[in-house]
Every structure is written in structure tokens, then in C-alpha cells.
Design an enzyme around this catalytic site. Structure first.
Site, PDB file in Angstrom:
ATOM      1  N   ASN A  11       0.156  -2.012   1.875  1.00 41.41           N
ATOM      2  CA  ASN A  11      -1.016  -2.111   1.005  1.00 41.41           C
ATOM      3  C   ASN A  11      -2.077  -2.891   1.770  1.00 41.41           C
ATOM      4  O   ASN A  11      -1.962  -4.098   1.927  1.00 41.41           O
ATOM      5  CB  ASN A  11      -0.611  -2.833  -0.287  1.00 41.41           C
ATOM      6  CG  ASN A  11      -1.801  -3.189  -1.164  1.00 41.41           C
ATOM      7  OD1 ASN A  11      -2.909  -2.693  -0.951  1.00 41.41           O
ATOM      8  ND2 ASN A  11      -1.582  -4.054  -2.146  1.00 41.41           N
ATOM      9  N   TRP A  12      -3.070  -2.165   2.259  1.00 39.74           N
ATOM     10  CA  TRP A  12      -4.077  -2.818   3.116  1.00 39.74           C
ATOM     11  C   TRP A  12      -5.106  -3.602   2.305  1.00 39.74           C
ATOM     12  O   TRP A  12      -5.963  -4.283   2.876  1.00 39.74           O
ATOM     13  CB  TRP A  12      -4.793  -1.774   3.974  1.00 39.74           C
ATOM     14  CG  TRP A  12      -3.918  -1.129   5.009  1.00 39.74           C
ATOM     15  CD1 TRP A  12      -2.555  -1.334   5.206  1.00 39.74           C
ATOM     16  CD2 TRP A  12      -4.316  -0.178   6.003  1.00 39.74           C
ATOM     17  NE1 TRP A  12      -2.111  -0.551   6.250  1.00 39.74           N
ATOM     18  CE2 TRP A  12      -3.173   0.158   6.755  1.00 39.74           C
ATOM     19  CE3 TRP A  12      -5.538   0.414   6.327  1.00 39.74           C
ATOM     20  CZ2 TRP A  12      -3.215   1.073   7.820  1.00 39.74           C
ATOM     21  CZ3 TRP A  12      -5.583   1.326   7.379  1.00 39.74           C
ATOM     22  CH2 TRP A  12      -4.429   1.647   8.119  1.00 39.74           C
ATOM     23  N   LYS A  13      -5.057  -3.475   0.988  1.00 38.76           N
ATOM     24  CA  LYS A  13      -6.024  -4.164   0.122  1.00 38.76           C
ATOM     25  C   LYS A  13      -7.459  -3.876   0.593  1.00 38.76           C
ATOM     26  O   LYS A  13      -7.734  -2.772   1.043  1.00 38.76           O
ATOM     27  CB  LYS A  13      -5.710  -5.665   0.066  1.00 38.76           C
ATOM     28  CG  LYS A  13      -4.239  -5.906  -0.313  1.00 38.76           C
ATOM     29  CD  LYS A  13      -3.935  -7.295  -0.746  1.00 38.76           C
ATOM     30  CE  LYS A  13      -2.449  -7.391  -1.096  1.00 38.76           C
ATOM     31  NZ  LYS A  13      -2.050  -8.666  -1.652  1.00 38.76           N
ATOM     32  N   HIS A 100      -1.113  -3.062  -9.709  1.00 39.72           N
ATOM     33  CA  HIS A 100      -0.988  -4.222  -8.815  1.00 39.72           C
ATOM     34  C   HIS A 100      -1.472  -5.477  -9.537  1.00 39.72           C
ATOM     35  O   HIS A 100      -2.425  -5.427 -10.318  1.00 39.72           O
ATOM     36  CB  HIS A 100      -1.798  -3.997  -7.532  1.00 39.72           C
ATOM     37  CG  HIS A 100      -1.472  -5.017  -6.485  1.00 39.72           C
ATOM     38  ND1 HIS A 100      -2.029  -6.267  -6.487  1.00 39.72           N
ATOM     39  CD2 HIS A 100      -0.611  -4.983  -5.446  1.00 39.72           C
ATOM     40  CE1 HIS A 100      -1.521  -6.963  -5.469  1.00 39.72           C
ATOM     41  NE2 HIS A 100      -0.658  -6.198  -4.821  1.00 39.72           N
ATOM     42  N   GLU A 102      -3.224  -7.854  -8.629  1.00 42.55           N
ATOM     43  CA  GLU A 102      -4.648  -8.170  -8.426  1.00 42.55           C
ATOM     44  C   GLU A 102      -5.516  -7.335  -9.369  1.00 42.55           C
ATOM     45  O   GLU A 102      -6.541  -7.803  -9.857  1.00 42.55           O
ATOM     46  CB  GLU A 102      -5.016  -7.954  -6.944  1.00 42.55           C
ATOM     47  CG  GLU A 102      -4.465  -9.094  -6.088  1.00 42.55           C
ATOM     48  CD  GLU A 102      -4.095  -8.716  -4.663  1.00 42.55           C
ATOM     49  OE1 GLU A 102      -4.544  -7.675  -4.165  1.00 42.55           O
ATOM     50  OE2 GLU A 102      -3.318  -9.485  -4.044  1.00 42.55           O
ATOM     51  N   GLU A 172       6.980  -7.164  -7.826  1.00 37.93           N
ATOM     52  CA  GLU A 172       6.216  -8.130  -7.038  1.00 37.93           C
ATOM     53  C   GLU A 172       5.975  -9.385  -7.861  1.00 37.93           C
ATOM     54  O   GLU A 172       5.044  -9.429  -8.673  1.00 37.93           O
ATOM     55  CB  GLU A 172       4.858  -7.540  -6.632  1.00 37.93           C
ATOM     56  CG  GLU A 172       4.947  -6.297  -5.784  1.00 37.93           C
ATOM     57  CD  GLU A 172       3.693  -6.099  -4.940  1.00 37.93           C
ATOM     58  OE1 GLU A 172       3.822  -6.055  -3.713  1.00 37.93           O
ATOM     59  OE2 GLU A 172       2.596  -6.035  -5.505  1.00 37.93           O
ATOM     60  N   GLY A 178       1.037 -12.997  -1.143  1.00 33.43           N
ATOM     61  CA  GLY A 178       0.050 -13.638  -0.264  1.00 33.43           C
ATOM     62  C   GLY A 178       0.218 -15.143  -0.161  1.00 33.43           C
ATOM     63  O   GLY A 178      -0.661 -15.837   0.343  1.00 33.43           O
ATOM     64  N   SER A 218       5.068 -11.330   0.203  1.00 32.95           N
ATOM     65  CA  SER A 218       5.344 -12.018   1.458  1.00 32.95           C
ATOM     66  C   SER A 218       6.531 -11.443   2.226  1.00 32.95           C
ATOM     67  O   SER A 218       7.313 -12.195   2.818  1.00 32.95           O
ATOM     68  CB  SER A 218       5.517 -13.527   1.215  1.00 32.95           C
ATOM     69  OG  SER A 218       4.330 -14.076   0.674  1.00 32.95           O
ATOM     70  N   GLY A 239       1.847  -6.449   2.022  1.00 33.12           N
ATOM     71  CA  GLY A 239       0.408  -6.696   2.067  1.00 33.12           C
ATOM     72  C   GLY A 239       0.004  -7.228   3.435  1.00 33.12           C
ATOM     73  O   GLY A 239      -0.242  -6.475   4.376  1.00 33.12           O
ATOM     74  N   GLY A 240      -0.044  -8.534   3.566  1.00 33.34           N
ATOM     75  CA  GLY A 240      -0.523  -9.184   4.786  1.00 33.34           C
ATOM     76  C   GLY A 240       0.092  -8.638   6.067  1.00 33.34           C
ATOM     77  O   GLY A 240      -0.629  -8.328   7.036  1.00 33.34           O
TER      78      GLY A 240
HETATM   79  P1  PGA Z   1       1.770  -9.836   0.581  1.00 33.06           P
HETATM   80  O1  PGA Z   1       1.191  -8.808  -0.510  1.00 33.06           O
HETATM   81  O2  PGA Z   1       2.790  -9.062   1.387  1.00 33.06           O
HETATM   82  O3  PGA Z   1       0.578 -10.230   1.389  1.00 33.06           O
HETATM   83  O4  PGA Z   1       2.384 -10.961  -0.159  1.00 33.06           O
HETATM   84  C1  PGA Z   1       2.015  -7.898  -1.188  1.00 33.06           C
HETATM   85  C2  PGA Z   1       1.202  -7.090  -2.162  1.00 33.06           C
HETATM   86  O5  PGA Z   1       0.228  -7.608  -2.721  1.00 33.06           O
HETATM   87  O6  PGA Z   1       1.515  -5.907  -2.396  1.00 33.06           O
END
Ligand code: PGA
Length: 255
Positions: A11-13, A100, A102, A172, A178, A218, A239-240
Site C-alpha cells: 500500500n503505497w499510500k 483502511h 486512514e 490491521e 506506521g 509495521s 505500508g512503509g
Molecule cells: P505500515 O502500514 O506497514 O507502514 O505500518 C500498513 C498499512 O497502513 O496498510
């Protein structure tokens, strides 16, 4: 034991413009070459919508799937700011994330809206990743399981057994996204087993046995192997670490 093909999704956000995004996707495609032959795992990249088509084009010819980070329920219409499942497919995408944390927290998306998005994406043939997860406060109050159950039941309302074959659930924990704080493998496995139990109640056991449940929060090269060794963890939503080709390729090559 059910055989569930592992799915590693990036997930590149809201990161990467076209040039950098295509470079990243090409590096991932090169690094995941052997995955194609192994056949026990799938790779999905979810770039920002503006570069979905470019990224899809840059990995065409590989087995890498490309998807959107959110999707509207309608094929087209007066929905300013949204992208439709038809548009995702037109851009070369096969999948979409919905729910998600967010989106839920920063953009006030509720379970009803997420249900509409999920069903719309399914109706238009997409593979749908449904994210669920508890906040730190909810966990500390001992409400993790009821929160997960509520999110699942509301998001999956009206989804058919046949459609469920194209639903992937991503657990998640919000406190792990994050933050560098991963759920322990035991915490993750407990939540995943619970989620599978709820899916079995909503549909049936055989459906739950086929449903892929990804862990997200993470995920890194250093923790992916122990997470993936858990019985009910079928992949990762990253994500990251998905922005770093070396780290992401190592995650895809979990042992
Ligand atoms: P993260 O994000 O790996 O940076 O914790 C995961 C996500 O939001 O899907």
C-alpha cells in the site's frame, strides 16, 4: 489443511509520482521473478490512483497485480473525487483496498460506506481487500474482538458466498500502522483465528477455510517470517516497507 495462496500487498499510500513509482514497480517485478515460478504467493501493488495505469503498464507481462487504495461503488456517475471500479479496471488494475483505517479515521468513512464500496467493487469483478482493526484504546478496553466482529459483519452484509472468493480480509491493528509497533505473532494469530471464526459464522466453515486473512501494521523483513509462520496468517498488507524495493522483495520472499 486449506491451501490458501499467500498475498503480499504493498500500500503505497500518498507516495510516489509517476517516474519513481514506475521505477519502484519495475524493481519489485525484477526482484519477484522467482515468485512467478513458485506459485504459492501473489504480489499486489496499490499505488496512488494518478499512477495506477502507469504502474500497471510497467509490470504488464509479470504476474504482479495492481490495485487501487479505495474505490467507489458505482461504475460511473456524479461522485466528485471518486474513482469507479470500472476505471480501476480500465487503468489495468484488478483489485482495490477498502476500509483502511486512514480512510475510517481521517476521512470519516463508516462501516455502511465501506460495505457499499466493497460490494460495488465485487460487482465489477475486482479482488477486494477489506481492512479492519481496533484502535489502541479499544484494545486496552478489551474490546478488540467485538470491534472486529462488528466491522466484519457490517462490511460483509449482502456479500454472497461466490463473491467471498474475491474478498481478502486485512487485519490491521490501528496502533501498529506506521508506528514500528507490530502486534506480536500471538496477538496477530489470535485475531486472525477470531476473524476466520466470524467469517465461518456469516458464511460457512469451508468459505472461512478459503478466505485469505492478511496481517498489516509495521510488517518488515525482520518480522515477516514469524508472522507468516502462523496458521491463520495468509499474507501481509505492507505500508512503509513497500516503498523500499529491497525490503518489499524480502517480505515477498518470506520463508
Ligand atoms: P505500515 O502500514 O506497514 O507502514 O505500518 C500498513 C498499512 O497502513 O496498510
Amino acid at each position: 489443511m486449506a491451501t490458501r495462496k499467500a498475498l503480499i500487498a504493498g500500500n503505497w499510500k500518498m507516495y510516489k509520482t509517476a517516474r519513481d513509482g514506475c521505477q519502484l514497480a519495475e524493481a519489485v517485478a525484477r526482484g519477484c521473478g522467482q515468485v512467478d515460478q513458485r506459485g504459492d504467493r501473489q504480489v499486489l501493488l496499490c499505488p496512488p490512483a494518478t499512477i495506477l495505469a502507469a504502474v500497471a503498464a510497467s509490470v504488464s507481462g509479470s504476474t504482479i497485480l495492481v490495485g487501487a487504495q479505495n474505490v467507489c461503488w458505482a461504475g460511473e456517475g456524479a461522485f466528485t473525487g471518486e474513482i469507479s471500479p470500472t476505471m480501476v479496471r480500465d487503468a489495468g488494475g484488478q483489485a482495490a483496498i477498502v476500509g483502511h483505517s486512514e480512510r475510517r479515521q481521517l476521512f470519516f468513512e463508516n462501516d455502511e460506506l465501506i460495505n457499499q464500496r466493497l460490494r460495488g467493487g465485487l460487482a465489477h469483478g475486482l479482488l477486494m481487500l477489506l481492512c479492519i482493526g481496533e484502535t489502541l484504546a479499544e484494545r486496552e478496553e478489551g474490546r478488540t474482538f467485538p470491534i472486529l466482529e462488528g466491522q466484519l459483519r457490517q462490511a460483509l452484509a449482502g456479500v454472497t458466498t461466490e463473491e467471498m472468493a474475491r474478498v481478502v480480509v486485512a487485519y490491521e491493528p490501528v496502533w501498529a500502522i506506521g508506528t514500528g509497533k507490530t502486534a506480536s505473532k500471538e496477538q496477530a494469530q489470535d485475531a486472525h483465528a477470531f476473524v476466520r471464526g466470524v467469517v465461518a459464522e456469516i458464511f460457512e466453515k469451508s468459505v472461512a477455510a478459503q478466505t485469505r486473512i492478511l496481517y498489516g501494521g509495521s510488517v518488515k523483513p525482520g518480522n515477516v517470517d514469524e508472522l507468516m509462520a502462523q496458521e491463520d496468517i495468509d499474507g501481509a498488507l505492507v505500508g512503509g516497507a513497500a516503498l523500499d524495493p529491497e525490503a518489499f522483495i524480502r517480505i515477498v520472499n518470506f520463508r
